[in-house]
Design a protein around this motif. Sequence first.
Motif, PDB file in Angstrom:
ATOM      1  N   ALA A   1       6.899  13.608  -6.206  1.00  0.00           N
ATOM      2  CA  ALA A   1       6.111  12.482  -6.708  1.00  0.00           C
ATOM      3  C   ALA A   1       5.962  11.402  -5.646  1.00  0.00           C
ATOM      4  N   THR A   2       7.015  11.165  -4.890  1.00  0.00           N
ATOM      5  CA  THR A   2       6.946  10.156  -3.826  1.00  0.00           C
ATOM      6  C   THR A   2       5.880  10.514  -2.799  1.00  0.00           C
ATOM      7  N   GLY A   3       5.884  11.766  -2.364  1.00  0.00           N
ATOM      8  CA  GLY A   3       4.880  12.199  -1.398  1.00  0.00           C
ATOM      9  C   GLY A   3       3.466  12.083  -1.932  1.00  0.00           C
ATOM     10  N   LEU A   4       3.284  12.437  -3.194  1.00  0.00           N
ATOM     11  CA  LEU A   4       1.940  12.363  -3.782  1.00  0.00           C
ATOM     12  C   LEU A   4       1.481  10.920  -3.944  1.00  0.00           C
ATOM     13  N   VAL A   5       2.397  10.033  -4.327  1.00  0.00           N
ATOM     14  CA  VAL A   5       2.034   8.622  -4.468  1.00  0.00           C
ATOM     15  C   VAL A   5       1.681   8.032  -3.104  1.00  0.00           C
ATOM     16  N   GLN A   6       2.454   8.386  -2.076  1.00  0.00           N
ATOM     17  CA  GLN A   6       2.121   7.919  -0.731  1.00  0.00           C
ATOM     18  C   GLN A   6       0.716   8.351  -0.328  1.00  0.00           C
ATOM     19  N   LEU A   7       0.405   9.622  -0.581  1.00  0.00           N
ATOM     20  CA  LEU A   7      -0.924  10.125  -0.255  1.00  0.00           C
ATOM     21  C   LEU A   7      -2.001   9.387  -1.053  1.00  0.00           C
ATOM     22  N   GLY A   8      -1.754   9.190  -2.337  1.00  0.00           N
ATOM     23  CA  GLY A   8      -2.733   8.495  -3.171  1.00  0.00           C
ATOM     24  C   GLY A   8      -2.989   7.067  -2.714  1.00  0.00           C
ATOM     25  N   LEU A   9      -1.929   6.368  -2.329  1.00  0.00           N
ATOM     26  CA  LEU A   9      -2.100   4.991  -1.870  1.00  0.00           C
ATOM     27  C   LEU A   9      -2.841   4.926  -0.536  1.00  0.00           C
ATOM     28  N   LEU A  10      -2.595   5.896   0.323  1.00  0.00           N
ATOM     29  CA  LEU A  10      -3.339   5.936   1.582  1.00  0.00           C
ATOM     30  C   LEU A  10      -4.828   6.171   1.332  1.00  0.00           C
ATOM     31  N   LEU A  11      -5.131   7.081   0.421  1.00  0.00           N
ATOM     32  CA  LEU A  11      -6.531   7.370   0.102  1.00  0.00           C
ATOM     33  C   LEU A  11      -7.210   6.193  -0.592  1.00  0.00           C
ATOM     34  N   ALA A  12      -6.456   5.452  -1.385  1.00  0.00           N
ATOM     35  CA  ALA A  12      -7.034   4.338  -2.136  1.00  0.00           C
ATOM     36  C   ALA A  12      -7.220   3.089  -1.282  1.00  0.00           C
ATOM     37  N   GLY A  13      -6.586   3.038  -0.127  1.00  0.00           N
ATOM     38  CA  GLY A  13      -6.659   1.863   0.728  1.00  0.00           C
ATOM     39  C   GLY A  13      -7.853   1.894   1.660  1.00  0.00           C
ATOM     40  N   PRO A  14      -7.814   1.078   2.687  1.00  0.00           N
ATOM     41  CA  PRO A  14      -8.934   1.008   3.654  1.00  0.00           C
ATOM     42  C   PRO A  14      -9.147   2.336   4.364  1.00  0.00           C
ATOM     43  N   ARG A  15     -10.371   2.586   4.789  1.00  0.00           N
ATOM     44  CA  ARG A  15     -10.663   3.836   5.492  1.00  0.00           C
ATOM     45  C   ARG A  15     -10.017   3.868   6.863  1.00  0.00           C
ATOM     46  N   HIS A  16      -9.859   2.717   7.468  1.00  0.00           N
ATOM     47  CA  HIS A  16      -9.249   2.636   8.794  1.00  0.00           C
ATOM     48  C   HIS A  16      -8.166   1.552   8.777  1.00  0.00           C
ATOM     49  N   PRO A  17      -7.035   1.843   8.113  1.00  0.00           N
ATOM     50  CA  PRO A  17      -5.968   0.841   8.017  1.00  0.00           C
ATOM     51  C   PRO A  17      -5.244   0.679   9.346  1.00  0.00           C
ATOM     52  N   SER A  18      -4.531  -0.421   9.467  1.00  0.00           N
ATOM     53  CA  SER A  18      -3.711  -0.632  10.649  1.00  0.00           C
ATOM     54  C   SER A  18      -2.444   0.216  10.546  1.00  0.00           C
ATOM     55  N   LEU A  19      -1.778   0.425  11.663  1.00  0.00           N
ATOM     56  CA  LEU A  19      -0.521   1.168  11.661  1.00  0.00           C
ATOM     57  C   LEU A  19       0.551   0.497  10.808  1.00  0.00           C
ATOM     58  N   PRO A  20       0.741  -0.842  10.893  1.00  0.00           N
ATOM     59  CA  PRO A  20       1.717  -1.477   9.996  1.00  0.00           C
ATOM     60  C   PRO A  20       1.406  -1.269   8.521  1.00  0.00           C
ATOM     61  N   HIS A  21       0.118  -1.269   8.156  1.00  0.00           N
ATOM     62  CA  HIS A  21      -0.274  -1.026   6.760  1.00  0.00           C
ATOM     63  C   HIS A  21       0.241   0.329   6.282  1.00  0.00           C
ATOM     64  N   ILE A  22       0.072   1.362   7.095  1.00  0.00           N
ATOM     65  CA  ILE A  22       0.525   2.707   6.726  1.00  0.00           C
ATOM     66  C   ILE A  22       2.049   2.750   6.611  1.00  0.00           C
ATOM     67  N   LEU A  23       2.743   2.119   7.554  1.00  0.00           N
ATOM     68  CA  LEU A  23       4.206   2.131   7.530  1.00  0.00           C
ATOM     69  C   LEU A  23       4.747   1.447   6.285  1.00  0.00           C
ATOM     70  N   VAL A  24       4.136   0.341   5.888  1.00  0.00           N
ATOM     71  CA  VAL A  24       4.601  -0.389   4.703  1.00  0.00           C
ATOM     72  C   VAL A  24       4.380   0.438   3.443  1.00  0.00           C
ATOM     73  N   ILE A  25       3.257   1.143   3.355  1.00  0.00           N
ATOM     74  CA  ILE A  25       3.014   2.004   2.190  1.00  0.00           C
ATOM     75  C   ILE A  25       4.109   3.067   2.080  1.00  0.00           C
ATOM     76  N   LEU A  26       4.405   3.735   3.190  1.00  0.00           N
ATOM     77  CA  LEU A  26       5.441   4.756   3.171  1.00  0.00           C
ATOM     78  C   LEU A  26       6.791   4.159   2.782  1.00  0.00           C
ATOM     79  N   ALA A  27       7.114   2.990   3.351  1.00  0.00           N
ATOM     80  CA  ALA A  27       8.406   2.361   3.096  1.00  0.00           C
ATOM     81  C   ALA A  27       8.560   1.953   1.633  1.00  0.00           C
ATOM     82  N   LEU A  28       7.532   1.364   1.053  1.00  0.00           N
ATOM     83  CA  LEU A  28       7.616   0.930  -0.342  1.00  0.00           C
ATOM     84  C   LEU A  28       7.834   2.123  -1.275  1.00  0.00           C
ATOM     85  N   CYS A  29       7.189   3.219  -0.983  1.00  0.00           N
ATOM     86  CA  CYS A  29       7.367   4.408  -1.823  1.00  0.00           C
ATOM     87  C   CYS A  29       8.776   4.977  -1.687  1.00  0.00           C
TER      88      CYS A  29
END
Length: 451
Positions: free
Chosen positions: A154-182
């Motif tokens: 579930a954690t992996g799927l939520v991480q993927l879903g949040l990445l898809l739901a966010g900006p098309r070209h997010p910053s690297l810190p944005h991606i790291l924070v999504i992974l960390a929160l999950c």
Amino acid sequence: MVNPHRGIGRVGAVITGWLGLSAVASLGQAMVTARMLSLGGRGALVVLLTVSALGSLVGGLGTNVAFRHYFGRGDPRVSLGDYLGLSLTVAPPATVLVTVASLQVIHLSGGARADADLVGAIAVLAVANLLAVQVLDALNAAGAIALAAGLVAATGLVQLGLLLAGPRHPSLPHILVILALCWAAQAAAGVAVLARSGLSVRPRADRRAWRLLIVKGVPALGLNVGATMAFRFDRVLVAAFGGAGAAAVYSIAAAAGEALRLVPGSVGQVVFHRTARGTLSRAALRRATRVLLALLLVAAGVLALAAPWLVRTLFGPGYAAAVTPMRLLLVAELLLAPFLVECRALSGLGRTGAAGGAGLLGLAVSLVTYPVLVPWRGPAGAAVGSMLAYALMTAVARRALGGELGTPPVIRSSPPTASPPSPGPSGPSGPGRPRGLGADEPLPAPGKGMP
């Protein structure tokens, strides 16, 4: 619930199925981030996840392995509260270690600019990664396989879903924070599961228990860190010598091999649990290993043939250079598979020093071969170095295990499996007395995040 009396292969297949879903989510994350980030940015992401994973193992001082050993034997000297208290205590210095090391590697690879946002994201990632690993192994020790496996997937799927739901070209810190929160949410959910089972999850500072965990756990760092460095150090050196773009290509090459690693990793965790409980025979281990290798040989052959199509279709033509190292790494996984099973048997027996020695050998071979082969042959050289390291790790682990299986545990107060929930309020529970988790086998602690 999984029947604990099933054969190793059958229980391992159940675990592999759940972790396979997690691997699909990780593959999806890799595909998404490969298109979101530049080649250099994707390489920086790989490097940061690698350093964070290594830091969580070093920072934990091997106590995750030690706790599973003590809990499996029903040792009353070490409780879940002791383990959680120690995990929280080591988290801040581990975070500093990961942040400093990450900034150094990023500077060498040149894949990202180290600003305040990136430093903060790395720190959050480090602490979340460590706590997620520590709590996951608490669930492993308690035998909550179904709940823990579902949690990881579930954690992996939520991480993927949040990445898809966010900006098309997010910053690297944005991606790291999504992974960390999950991962932080995964750790919190794991603690909630343990609390509902009747175990006391209140962190404790018992010096005697902490000493036992550290003394037993530090030798396991040879296994945790040595093996993981052998698995991941190639990426760091490819980034250092070839740049972040080369690291991105190599990470794609390693993805197929890491998918195969789910199977021996799952079987190895079943072996760990049964060895700690004194219920595993040498014949059963040999039979499981033979069947495992036969299955992996077929899977590796199919992936090797399909490698050009898979790389082009999933990641795009820019990653075509990943095909050759991918094929070499598939061979390396076949050499590694027995180690992933037999080192867990050593850990279950409490021989963390012997298991750690095999892992340290892999690290030593990596330190010698990667700096020579990576500058010479690039990603393909790193793959050849992996083959050499994995073969020696397997040989040493097999020799160390010898004929030790069948030795009963020294301490056995009661089986470390769950009994029916008590209707009354729950008091502090020690090892061997969880309630409501079921008698399942443990879930392996997989590498988190995309490859």
